[in-house]
Design a protein around this motif. Structure first.
Motif, PDB file in Angstrom:
ATOM      1  N   GLY A  73      42.464  36.946  35.548  1.00  0.00           N
ATOM      2  CA  GLY A  73      42.382  38.088  36.336  1.00  0.00           C
ATOM      3  C   GLY A  73      41.307  38.779  36.757  1.00  0.00           C
ATOM      4  N   LEU A  74      40.140  38.124  36.172  1.00  0.00           N
ATOM      5  CA  LEU A  74      38.813  38.744  36.335  1.00  0.00           C
ATOM      6  C   LEU A  74      37.842  37.947  37.597  1.00  0.00           C
ATOM      7  N   VAL A  75      38.689  37.148  38.207  1.00  0.00           N
ATOM      8  CA  VAL A  75      37.577  36.215  39.307  1.00  0.00           C
ATOM      9  C   VAL A  75      37.842  36.667  40.525  1.00  0.00           C
ATOM     10  N   ASP A  76      38.887  36.209  41.137  1.00  0.00           N
ATOM     11  CA  ASP A  76      39.412  36.651  42.704  1.00  0.00           C
ATOM     12  C   ASP A  76      40.456  37.618  42.971  1.00  0.00           C
ATOM     13  N   ILE A  77      41.626  37.355  42.320  1.00  0.00           N
ATOM     14  CA  ILE A  77      42.756  37.992  42.494  1.00  0.00           C
ATOM     15  C   ILE A  77      43.091  38.615  41.237  1.00  0.00           C
ATOM     16  N   PRO A  78      43.089  40.029  41.308  1.00  0.00           N
ATOM     17  CA  PRO A  78      43.281  40.747  40.050  1.00  0.00           C
ATOM     18  C   PRO A  78      44.996  40.692  39.535  1.00  0.00           C
TER      19      PRO A  78
END
Length: 349
Positions: free
Chosen positions: A145-150
């Motif tokens: 959840g820390l890349v592109d989509i939360p």
């Protein structure tokens, strides 16, 4: 192992099961309050110390601002609100650290003092390995959840939750294995064991889909029961191509499967209770069967209320907690039948 040794090791197993139960409850609160991505790093040692000064809080908040959840969802959030969501994720991780200490320190003492036999040393190593894997899996889930989509991966969330249930199951089984059995011998328990194995299989699938429903927020659509509005099977069930993806990525299909499996579990619990009478089992086994039915029906009703009231936090958490209670009860029921049934004794080593 002496009787006192067995008592102490048994309490150790039960303490692990209870702490994981607490951790699952706090994990449910963390998820439902949107707190799971508030801690954006993983520091097993120094991470046990929360921000203490205003400067530390500002620094931690600034770190959070660098990630998609703040940038896409919580961009209006102020520091006091951040402290609230940070609190639940911090507590969740703190319990995990406490659980590690509760496991490692007594285990080392048992081994050094030779209060534990080789079989339970092996079991301790199994629990240690599973616990370590759970810690890594929890961080692996948060990373998604820390890349592109939360939003964390619902696959990783399901794996994380299922592993927690598995560890509790091992703790309960091992604890009961060290508990003297005063139950009457059950000559007709073999068939009930197979019913319980089937029920456990369905429950594992239900737990996975429960995690899918929770993470995909599928509980916020079709909030009617028993029909999904006017449909028993709504038209959106198979809208994704290829069709197989509907089983995992379609929120309507995921909720529908969760409903169906919940109903199947209820029917099997009723069947087990009826079979306990038809097979003329002992009064003790009949009580276990009736208790199982009561827990399943209570969980079913909690699930229905959670759905129709649009997943209030306390009901969502209660639903998750009761799932773990049901899982643990089935493990204990199976262990009890294994201990009392003269036809066999399967054991988790």
């Amino acid at each position: 192992m002496t009787s006192d040794d067995k008592k102490h090791v048994r309490r150790w197993y039960w303490s692990g099961a209870i702490l994981i139960f607490v951790m699952v409850v706090v994990g449910g609160i963390t998820r439902l309050t949107g707190s799971g991505l508030s801690m954006v790093d993983w520091n097993p040692i120094m991470g046990a110390i929360p921000p203490l000064s205003d400067a530390q809080w500002e620094e931690t908040f600034e770190q959070y601002k660098q990630f998609p959840e703040y940038q896409q969802i919580n961009y209006n959030m102020e520091l006091p609100e951040f402290k609230t969501i940070f609190f639940w994720e911090y507590i969740h991780r703190l319990i995990g650290r406490i659980l590690g200490l509760v496991f490692i320190v007594p285990f080392a003492w048992f081994v050094i003092k030779k209060k534990i036999d080789s079989k339970n040393i092996k079991r301790g190593i199994i629990l240690f390995t599973l616990g370590l894997s759970q810690g890594f899996l929890g961080w692996f889930m948060v990373m998604s959840g820390l890349v592109d989509i939360p939003e964390v991966s619902h696959y990783r969330l399901a794996a994380h939750l299922l592993l927690a249930f598995t560890i509790v199951g091992f703790c309960i089984w091992y604890a009961l294995d060290l508990t003297p059995s005063a139950n009457p011998r059950e000559e007709t328990g073999k068939e009930l064991r197979w019913w319980l194995y089937g029920l456990m299989g369905l429950l594992v699938i239900q737990i996975i889909y429960g995690a899918f429903v929770a993470n995909m927020q599928a509980g916020h659509v079709y909030n009617t029961f028993p029909k999904m509005y006017e449909h028993w099977a709504p038209p959106e069930l198979w809208v994704i191509e290829p069709i197989i993806l509907n089983f995992f990525d379609n929120i309507v299909t995921v909720q529908w499967i969760h409903r169906v499996f919940g109903t199947l579990i209820g029917l099997i619990a009723i069947a087990i209770w009826i079979r306990s009478f038809i097979l003329d089992t002992t009064f003790f086994t009949k009580k276990w069967s009736l208790s199982l039915l009561a827990i399943v029906l209570a969980q079913y009703l909690i699930g229905v209320f959670t759905l129709v009231f649009h997943v209030p936090i306390w009901l969502g958490v209660l639903h998750q907690a009761m799932a773990l209670v049901l899982f643990g009860f089935i493990v204990a029921f199976l262990k009890t039948l294994n201990q009392t049934d003269s036809l066999g004794s399967h054991e988790i080593n």
